[in-house]
Motif scaffolding. Structure first.
Motif, short mmCIF file in Angstrom:
data_model
loop_
_atom_site.label_atom_id
_atom_site.label_comp_id
_atom_site.label_asym_id
_atom_site.label_seq_id
_atom_site.Cartn_x
_atom_site.Cartn_y
_atom_site.Cartn_z
N VAL A 189 -105.33 -48.72 -93.34
CA VAL A 189 -105.95 -47.47 -92.89
C VAL A 189 -105.08 -46.76 -91.86
O VAL A 189 -104.57 -47.39 -90.92
N LEU A 190 -104.91 -45.46 -92.04
CA LEU A 190 -104.33 -44.61 -91.00
C LEU A 190 -105.45 -43.72 -90.49
O LEU A 190 -106.00 -42.91 -91.24
N PHE A 191 -105.81 -43.88 -89.22
CA PHE A 191 -106.90 -43.10 -88.66
C PHE A 191 -106.43 -41.67 -88.37
O PHE A 191 -105.24 -41.39 -88.22
N GLY A 192 -107.40 -40.76 -88.26
CA GLY A 192 -107.10 -39.34 -88.15
C GLY A 192 -106.63 -38.89 -86.78
O GLY A 192 -106.53 -39.67 -85.83
N ASN A 193 -106.34 -37.62 -86.70
CA ASN A 193 -105.85 -37.00 -85.47
C ASN A 193 -106.88 -37.09 -84.36
O ASN A 193 -108.06 -36.78 -84.54
N GLN A 194 -106.45 -37.52 -83.18
CA GLN A 194 -107.34 -37.67 -82.04
C GLN A 194 -107.24 -36.50 -81.06
O GLN A 194 -108.00 -36.42 -80.10
#
Length: 295
Positions: A96-101
């Motif tokens: 998983v690559l998590f989204g922009n924070q």
């Protein structure tokens, strides 16, 4: 990855906050379980990514922002991408690559950045699931849709969602961004209060694409999101949610696990684990885990 073409399956919501991310991740979860092949999940929600909260993952080094410098310089390597992605302990085939924070940086991601990210991801994995949420006015959504092999529109049985929102942004976007030739299908989210004013046949006709599956939301699901235990929910109460749809995708793209390929898949997954851990060791976590790169 060599061999068959790696499919890019893009989930987009007609409306914010209706369960797009839940449906997308549930599909990726079951696809990884059923295929025994490495599956990538890219959260490309650039404005309000919450997936890390749903999964109970506090580490912020697994986010899109950590790759910002490499993307800007057009120098993103497979190693850097694999190091950054979160390898799900409960589902070893899922990365998983998590989204922009950083919401204020959403507009700084350009189409070239997203194209490079998709290219590198496809070279590493057997399938790529992309969640762009319901924000269409950014490079991630448009580029992912243009490069997607299958676009899954997530909506509900509410008229304002499957009619007004679809006509309001999806219909003109198809023409503006030349998406007419892309394959579209829909997933309907069903809420626990059981208000369904329109039959699925009516929704099919109005939304202009086949409804491929439904996902039922429940009180236990909402509780799992708040508690960061969505993965446990998928293993227990939500075992059937999106599982059949994931199997359809696995069959469509030749991802289903077979006895003859099981050992090869295990060896391949072991290789990914070794590479992942080796890269972690070599980097010594010197990728400035600390600070996300500012544009």
């Amino acid at each position: 990855m060599s061999g068959n073409k790696v499919p890019v399956i893009v989930f987009a919501g007609t409306t914010p906050n209706i369960g797009t991310t839940c449906a997308a991740f549930a599909t990726a979860w079951h696809l990884a379980k059923q295929s025994a092949k490495p599956i990538a999940f890219l959260c490309l929600n650039l404005k309000s990514s919450k997936l890390h909260c749903y999964l109970g993952v506090e580490q912020r080094e697994h986010t899109l922002g950590k790759l910002a410098a490499e993307l800007r310089a057009s120098q993103l390597s497979e190693t850097a991408l694999l190091e950054t992605m979160y390898k799900v302990p409960e589902n070893s085939n899922l990365f998983v690559l998590f989204g922009n924070q950083n919401r204020e940086q959403a507009e700084f991601y350009l189409p070239g950045h997203i194209e490079l990210l998709l290219q590198r991801t496809k070279s590493l994995f057997s399938a790529v699931i992309v969640d762009v949420s319901a924000y269409w006015d950014n490079a991630a959504t448009i580029c992912a849709m243009q490069r997607g092999d299958r676009i899954v529109m997530v909506s509900t049985a509410a008229l304002s969602h499957f009619q007004e929102d679809v006509n309001g942004w999806l219909a003109p976007s198809k023409v503006m961004y030349r998406l007419e030739q892309q394959y579209f299908e829909a997933i309907l989210i069903q809420f626990p209060w059981k208000y369904y004013a329109f039959r699925q046949t009516v929704i099919n006709k109005e939304i202009g694409m086949p409804v491929a599956a439904c996902m039922e939301l429940s009180e236990s699901l909402f509780a799992s999101l708040d508690q960061g235990t969505y993965m446990s929910w998928l293993e227990e109460n939500g075992k059937k949610q999106m599982s059949s749809y994931a199997k359809v995708l696995a069959k469509k793209y030749g991802l289903l696990q077979t006895e003859s390929k099981q050992n090869n898949n295990k060896n391949k997954n072991a290789l990914y684990s070794t590479l992942f851990n080796l890269n972690r060791y070599r980097s010594g976590r010197k990728r400035k885990q600390n600070k996300e790169v500012r544009f």
